[in-house]
Design a protein around this motif. Structure first.
Motif, PDB file in Angstrom:
ATOM      1  N   ARG A   1     -14.512  17.191  -8.927  1.00  0.00           N
ATOM      2  CA  ARG A   1     -14.970  17.442 -10.294  1.00  0.00           C
ATOM      3  C   ARG A   1     -13.925  18.194 -11.096  1.00  0.00           C
ATOM      4  N   LYS A   2     -13.185  19.089 -10.446  1.00  0.00           N
ATOM      5  CA  LYS A   2     -12.101  19.805 -11.134  1.00  0.00           C
ATOM      6  C   LYS A   2     -11.024  18.840 -11.602  1.00  0.00           C
ATOM      7  N   ILE A   3     -10.571  17.977 -10.680  1.00  0.00           N
ATOM      8  CA  ILE A   3      -9.500  17.033 -11.014  1.00  0.00           C
ATOM      9  C   ILE A   3      -9.963  16.056 -12.092  1.00  0.00           C
ATOM     10  N   THR A   4     -11.187  15.556 -11.963  1.00  0.00           N
ATOM     11  CA  THR A   4     -11.713  14.596 -12.935  1.00  0.00           C
ATOM     12  C   THR A   4     -11.790  15.207 -14.327  1.00  0.00           C
ATOM     13  N   THR A   5     -12.271  16.439 -14.405  1.00  0.00           N
ATOM     14  CA  THR A   5     -12.373  17.115 -15.706  1.00  0.00           C
ATOM     15  C   THR A   5     -11.003  17.309 -16.340  1.00  0.00           C
ATOM     16  N   GLN A   6     -10.049  17.801 -15.564  1.00  0.00           N
ATOM     17  CA  GLN A   6      -8.717  18.054 -16.103  1.00  0.00           C
ATOM     18  C   GLN A   6      -8.054  16.776 -16.582  1.00  0.00           C
ATOM     19  N   PHE A   7      -8.115  15.726 -15.783  1.00  0.00           N
ATOM     20  CA  PHE A   7      -7.434  14.489 -16.149  1.00  0.00           C
ATOM     21  C   PHE A   7      -8.101  13.812 -17.337  1.00  0.00           C
ATOM     22  N   ASN A   8      -9.424  13.872 -17.431  1.00  0.00           N
ATOM     23  CA  ASN A   8     -10.105  13.251 -18.569  1.00  0.00           C
ATOM     24  C   ASN A   8      -9.725  13.923 -19.879  1.00  0.00           C
ATOM     25  N   ILE A   9      -9.713  15.257 -19.877  1.00  0.00           N
ATOM     26  CA  ILE A   9      -9.384  15.967 -21.116  1.00  0.00           C
ATOM     27  C   ILE A   9      -7.897  15.850 -21.437  1.00  0.00           C
ATOM     28  N   LEU A  10      -7.043  15.998 -20.420  1.00  0.00           N
ATOM     29  CA  LEU A  10      -5.603  15.890 -20.665  1.00  0.00           C
ATOM     30  C   LEU A  10      -5.227  14.488 -21.129  1.00  0.00           C
TER      31      LEU A  10
ATOM     32  N   PRO B   1       0.806  -1.232   0.000  1.00  0.00           N
ATOM     33  CA  PRO B   1       0.000   0.000   0.000  1.00  0.00           C
ATOM     34  C   PRO B   1       0.833   1.274   0.000  1.00  0.00           C
ATOM     35  N   ASN B   2       2.143   1.151   0.257  1.00  0.00           N
ATOM     36  CA  ASN B   2       2.990   2.347   0.265  1.00  0.00           C
ATOM     37  C   ASN B   2       3.315   2.842  -1.134  1.00  0.00           C
ATOM     38  N   TYR B   3       3.052   2.014  -2.146  1.00  0.00           N
ATOM     39  CA  TYR B   3       3.340   2.399  -3.519  1.00  0.00           C
ATOM     40  C   TYR B   3       2.061   2.846  -4.224  1.00  0.00           C
ATOM     41  N   VAL B   4       2.229   3.686  -5.219  1.00  0.00           N
ATOM     42  CA  VAL B   4       1.076   4.235  -5.940  1.00  0.00           C
ATOM     43  C   VAL B   4       0.614   3.329  -7.076  1.00  0.00           C
ATOM     44  N   ILE B   5       1.364   2.240  -7.341  1.00  0.00           N
ATOM     45  CA  ILE B   5       0.983   1.350  -8.433  1.00  0.00           C
ATOM     46  C   ILE B   5      -0.259   0.571  -8.028  1.00  0.00           C
ATOM     47  N   PRO B   6      -1.342   0.640  -8.792  1.00  0.00           N
ATOM     48  CA  PRO B   6      -2.549  -0.123  -8.457  1.00  0.00           C
ATOM     49  C   PRO B   6      -2.275  -1.620  -8.451  1.00  0.00           C
ATOM     50  N   LYS B   7      -3.138  -2.348  -7.756  1.00  0.00           N
ATOM     51  CA  LYS B   7      -2.927  -3.780  -7.545  1.00  0.00           C
ATOM     52  C   LYS B   7      -2.885  -4.556  -8.856  1.00  0.00           C
TER      53      LYS B   7
ATOM     54  N   LEU C   1      -7.568   9.584  -9.748  1.00  0.00           N
ATOM     55  CA  LEU C   1      -9.008   9.805  -9.606  1.00  0.00           C
ATOM     56  C   LEU C   1      -9.630   8.933  -8.518  1.00  0.00           C
ATOM     57  N   GLU C   2      -8.963   7.832  -8.145  1.00  0.00           N
ATOM     58  CA  GLU C   2      -9.497   7.000  -7.062  1.00  0.00           C
ATOM     59  C   GLU C   2      -9.538   7.746  -5.730  1.00  0.00           C
ATOM     60  N   LYS C   3      -8.707   8.773  -5.599  1.00  0.00           N
ATOM     61  CA  LYS C   3      -8.652   9.534  -4.352  1.00  0.00           C
ATOM     62  C   LYS C   3      -9.751  10.588  -4.265  1.00  0.00           C
ATOM     63  N   TYR C   4     -10.479  10.793  -5.350  1.00  0.00           N
ATOM     64  CA  TYR C   4     -11.510  11.825  -5.376  1.00  0.00           C
ATOM     65  C   TYR C   4     -12.842  11.204  -5.772  1.00  0.00           C
ATOM     66  N   ASP C   5     -13.868  11.479  -4.999  1.00  0.00           N
ATOM     67  CA  ASP C   5     -15.202  10.936  -5.237  1.00  0.00           C
ATOM     68  C   ASP C   5     -16.133  12.056  -5.694  1.00  0.00           C
TER      69      ASP C   5
ATOM     70  N   LYS D   1      -3.204   5.678 -18.508  1.00  0.00           N
ATOM     71  CA  LYS D   1      -4.485   5.284 -17.911  1.00  0.00           C
ATOM     72  C   LYS D   1      -4.315   4.868 -16.451  1.00  0.00           C
ATOM     73  N   ILE D   2      -3.222   4.174 -16.137  1.00  0.00           N
ATOM     74  CA  ILE D   2      -2.971   3.758 -14.754  1.00  0.00           C
ATOM     75  C   ILE D   2      -2.782   4.973 -13.859  1.00  0.00           C
ATOM     76  N   ILE D   3      -2.008   5.947 -14.333  1.00  0.00           N
ATOM     77  CA  ILE D   3      -1.770   7.165 -13.538  1.00  0.00           C
ATOM     78  C   ILE D   3      -3.071   7.914 -13.316  1.00  0.00           C
ATOM     79  N   LYS D   4      -3.876   8.047 -14.378  1.00  0.00           N
ATOM     80  CA  LYS D   4      -5.147   8.765 -14.249  1.00  0.00           C
ATOM     81  C   LYS D   4      -6.081   8.073 -13.261  1.00  0.00           C
ATOM     82  N   ASN D   5      -6.224   6.764 -13.402  1.00  0.00           N
ATOM     83  CA  ASN D   5      -7.109   6.029 -12.494  1.00  0.00           C
ATOM     84  C   ASN D   5      -6.609   6.075 -11.060  1.00  0.00           C
ATOM     85  N   GLY D   6      -5.283   6.031 -10.888  1.00  0.00           N
ATOM     86  CA  GLY D   6      -4.724   6.096  -9.539  1.00  0.00           C
ATOM     87  C   GLY D   6      -5.002   7.423  -8.859  1.00  0.00           C
TER      88      GLY D   6
END
Length: 357
Positions: free
Chosen positions: A127-136, A42-48, A113-117, A106-111
């Motif tokens: 919503r700000k973070i989700t919008t920026q990451f989806n378009i970028l 859990p100390n690493y940012v790489i998803p399971k 966005l998982e922190k924001y609901d 895609k892994i970085i984006k999902n990692g």
């Protein structure tokens, strides 16, 4: 006997191929194990499950190196197809590297966005973070794919010569294409501008073309709005740069709601205020901030009364408004029926007597 075995060209090629395959397998499985370990920690940012998306493109890249080996061609008796093997290796490497980069994005984006609901009540930052990451993400994916196709095509000498000659004589053609693609380029730039300035965000409540809805999807060229009755309104990205529109959740989700009643002059305002307070305190739709009754207008036949209330978001405000409107009308019907708006007819008794009616 051993010396003669190693001096044989076919046997040497076989040994080189076996060694290369073993090295590729060692690198592949070592990478898989490392990614699995990082995914479990859990100390690493790489998803399971991220290693599954990384290892397949990595295998393609390693396999492309194997195709470039001269020993492999000698082993299968295809020494005359050196050019074909090298081109296949190059294209396979470009494909694998592009696949790997897109999966990492895609892994970085999902990692992140998982922190924001975005489904919480106070979801402005999410919503700000989700919008920026989806378009970028769409911008980067578009650029990576275009570069990969360009590099793959330029790896062929004939196509490279054609490309150089086209670039050399592309002055007038570029101007013509620029004029013809002006609208498309403007739409893409509008999508990038939306990602940076964020006049709208994912799940924003907006009124566009007289329709109330939520922003469901934002791309580089268009925006999808989910209307309240489940229809979808598709609008080009340039619309939100060139036209005015209402955004009810630009800075916060909380909103004021109003209910207008048209009553007679005999309406008891104090009793109406007490009833509004009672209604609001009995429901969870009210956020406890604003509660007020105001007389906003008066006409010959009625008085305009405005009930003002607040809610945590637009959906709650809508439900609160329709509930308050209904309960206030019922309250007046049951307790003060004379306060409901009606038309008066004034009869002069002197005029009635003269006519004998």
């Amino acid at each position: 006997m051993i010396d003669s075995f190693f001096k044989n060209t076919a046997n040497q090629s076989l040994i080189y191929v076996i060694v290369a395959v073993l090295l590729i397998l060692i690198v592949y499985f070592s990478t898989v194990q490392i990614l699995r370990k990082f995914g479990k920690d859990p100390n690493y940012v790489i998803p399971k499950h991220a290693f599954k998306k990384v290892t397949f493109p990595l295998f393609v890249i390693l396999f492309s190196f194997l195709l470039r080996m001269e020993s492999l061609r000698s082993l299968v008796g295809l020494e005359d197809y050196t050019y074909e093997f090298k081109k296949a290796s190059t294209l396979l490497f470009i494909f694998g590297l592009t696949w790997l980069i897109l999966n990492i994005i895609k892994i970085i984006k999902n990692g992140v966005l998982e922190k924001y609901d975005v489904h919480t009540s106070d979801n402005l930052k999410a919503r700000k973070i989700t919008t920026q990451f989806n378009i970028l993400e769409r911008i980067i994916v578009f650029v990576v794919i275009v570069l990969a196709i360009g590099i793959a095509l330029m790896s062929f000498e004939n196509i490279r010569e054609i490309g150089v000659s086209i670039f050399a004589s592309a002055g007038v053609a570029g101007i013509i294409i620029g004029f013809s693609a002006q609208k498309m380029i403007g739409t893409i730039l509008a999508g990038i501008q939306i990602a940076i300035t964020q006049p709208i965000k994912i799940d924003d409540v907006v009124i566009v073309e007289g329709e109330w809805g939520r922003i469901e999807e934002i791309t580089l060229t268009y925006v999808v709005i989910k209307i309240w009755d489940k229809r979808r309104l598709v609008v080009p990205s340039t619309y939100f740069i060139e036209n005015s529109f209402q955004n009810w959740t630009k800075t916060s989700a909380d909103i004021l709601g109003t209910v207008f009643l048209y009553t007679d002059y005999k309406v008891p305002f104090d009793a109406l205020r007490k009833e509004l307070t009672r209604i609001l305190e009995a429901t969870d739709l009210w956020d406890g901030e604003v509660n007020n009754i105001q007389v906003t207008d008066s006409k010959a036949n009625y008085v305009e009364v405005r009930a003002l209330m607040s809610a945590k978001d637009s959906s709650s405000a809508w439900d609160l408004r329709v509930m308050v409107r209904e309960k206030l009308i019922v309250f007046l019907q049951q307790n003060y029926p004379e306060s409901l708006a009606h038309t008066r007819i004034y009869l002069n008794e002197g005029e009635v007597d003269k006519k004998g009616e």
